[in-house]
Design a protein around this motif. Structure first.
Motif, mmCIF file in Angstrom:
data_model
loop_
_atom_site.group_PDB
_atom_site.id
_atom_site.type_symbol
_atom_site.label_atom_id
_atom_site.label_comp_id
_atom_site.label_asym_id
_atom_site.label_seq_id
_atom_site.Cartn_x
_atom_site.Cartn_y
_atom_site.Cartn_z
ATOM 1 N N GLN A 119 23.880 110.994 38.559
ATOM 2 C CA GLN A 119 22.834 110.483 39.429
ATOM 3 C C GLN A 119 21.604 111.390 39.564
ATOM 4 O O GLN A 119 20.548 110.916 39.964
ATOM 5 N N LEU A 120 21.771 112.674 39.282
ATOM 6 C CA LEU A 120 20.673 113.610 39.563
ATOM 7 C C LEU A 120 20.179 114.377 38.349
ATOM 8 O O LEU A 120 19.349 115.281 38.482
ATOM 9 N N GLY A 121 20.661 114.015 37.174
ATOM 10 C CA GLY A 121 20.283 114.727 35.958
ATOM 11 C C GLY A 121 18.794 114.713 35.662
ATOM 12 O O GLY A 121 18.272 115.644 35.062
ATOM 13 N N GLY A 122 18.103 113.687 36.100
ATOM 14 C CA GLY A 122 16.665 113.604 35.873
ATOM 15 C C GLY A 122 15.841 114.440 36.815
ATOM 16 O O GLY A 122 14.683 114.749 36.541
ATOM 17 N N MET A 123 16.418 114.843 37.947
ATOM 18 C CA MET A 123 15.687 115.622 38.955
ATOM 19 C C MET A 123 16.056 117.093 38.957
ATOM 20 O O MET A 123 15.312 117.898 39.501
ATOM 21 N N MET A 124 17.218 117.395 38.427
ATOM 22 C CA MET A 124 17.735 118.754 38.554
ATOM 23 C C MET A 124 17.981 119.385 37.196
ATOM 24 O O MET A 124 18.359 118.701 36.252
ATOM 25 N N LYS A 125 17.808 120.688 37.155
ATOM 26 C CA LYS A 125 18.144 121.459 35.953
ATOM 27 C C LYS A 125 19.622 121.829 36.021
ATOM 28 O O LYS A 125 20.236 121.809 37.080
ATOM 29 N N ASP A 126 20.176 122.201 34.897
ATOM 30 C CA ASP A 126 21.541 122.729 34.804
ATOM 31 C C ASP A 126 22.635 121.746 35.229
ATOM 32 O O ASP A 126 23.711 122.162 35.637
ATOM 33 N N LEU A 178 16.270 118.065 47.777
ATOM 34 C CA LEU A 178 15.636 117.422 46.623
ATOM 35 C C LEU A 178 14.380 116.655 47.033
ATOM 36 O O LEU A 178 13.359 116.712 46.340
ATOM 37 N N ALA A 179 14.441 115.954 48.156
ATOM 38 C CA ALA A 179 13.281 115.205 48.637
ATOM 39 C C ALA A 179 12.136 116.157 48.986
ATOM 40 O O ALA A 179 10.977 115.898 48.658
ATOM 41 N N ASN A 180 12.462 117.271 49.622
ATOM 42 C CA ASN A 180 11.447 118.255 49.974
ATOM 43 C C ASN A 180 10.816 118.861 48.724
ATOM 44 O O ASN A 180 9.596 119.014 48.636
ATOM 45 N N LEU A 198 10.615 117.500 45.743
ATOM 46 C CA LEU A 198 9.810 116.462 45.117
ATOM 47 C C LEU A 198 8.478 116.299 45.847
ATOM 48 O O LEU A 198 7.423 116.192 45.224
ATOM 49 N N SER A 199 8.524 116.310 47.162
ATOM 50 C CA SER A 199 7.308 116.176 47.961
ATOM 51 C C SER A 199 6.342 117.329 47.679
ATOM 52 O O SER A 199 5.143 117.110 47.497
ATOM 53 N N GLN A 200 6.855 118.540 47.638
ATOM 54 C CA GLN A 200 6.007 119.705 47.348
ATOM 55 C C GLN A 200 5.408 119.602 45.956
ATOM 56 O O GLN A 200 4.235 119.892 45.755
ATOM 57 N N HIS A 201 6.221 119.182 45.003
ATOM 58 C CA HIS A 201 5.738 119.040 43.623
ATOM 59 C C HIS A 201 4.629 117.989 43.548
ATOM 60 O O HIS A 201 3.613 118.190 42.891
ATOM 61 N N GLU A 202 4.834 116.866 44.223
ATOM 62 C CA GLU A 202 3.825 115.794 44.224
ATOM 63 C C GLU A 202 2.528 116.247 44.893
ATOM 64 O O GLU A 202 1.452 115.950 44.407
ATOM 65 N N CYS A 203 2.638 116.996 45.986
ATOM 66 C CA CYS A 203 1.452 117.508 46.674
ATOM 67 C C CYS A 203 0.667 118.468 45.768
ATOM 68 O O CYS A 203 -0.537 118.421 45.690
#
Length: 91
Positions: free
Chosen positions: A34-41, A75-77, A79-84
């Motif tokens: 479920q999280l392979g696209g958002m997370m490394k390793d 993860l949401a935090n 992603l939010s920082q990355h988007e900002c």
């Protein structure tokens, strides 16, 4: 938003297979699937075990729903920082 919350809950519940928390194998499978696209390793067992230990606030060797929500919040935090930063709105 409702759909996203329902997805978080049903993903956790289907991953526990009727139990109240995720054991090592279930947690690893959830992260990889479920999280392979958002997370490394996510293919690194040692990294997943370390992540699980970090989430396991009560040290019972399992990830409860509340502990799972800690991961989702992180993860949401992130992603939010990355988007900002991508949009030039970071402070």
């Amino acid at each position: 938003m409702e759909s996203a919350i329902k997805t978080l809950v049903t993903t956790f519940l289907s991953s526990t297979k009727g139990k109240d928390s995720l054991d090592n194998k279930s947690f690893k499978k959830l992260v990889q699937k479920q999280l392979g696209g958002m997370m490394k390793d996510t293919n690194n067992s040692a990294a997943i075990n370390e992540m699980q230990e970090g989430l396991d606030a009560n040290s019972d060797g399992k990830v409860s729903f509340q502990e799972y929500l800690t991961l989702i919040g992180y993860l949401a935090n992130s992603l939010s920082q990355h988007e900002c930063e991508s949009n030039g709105t970071a402070s």
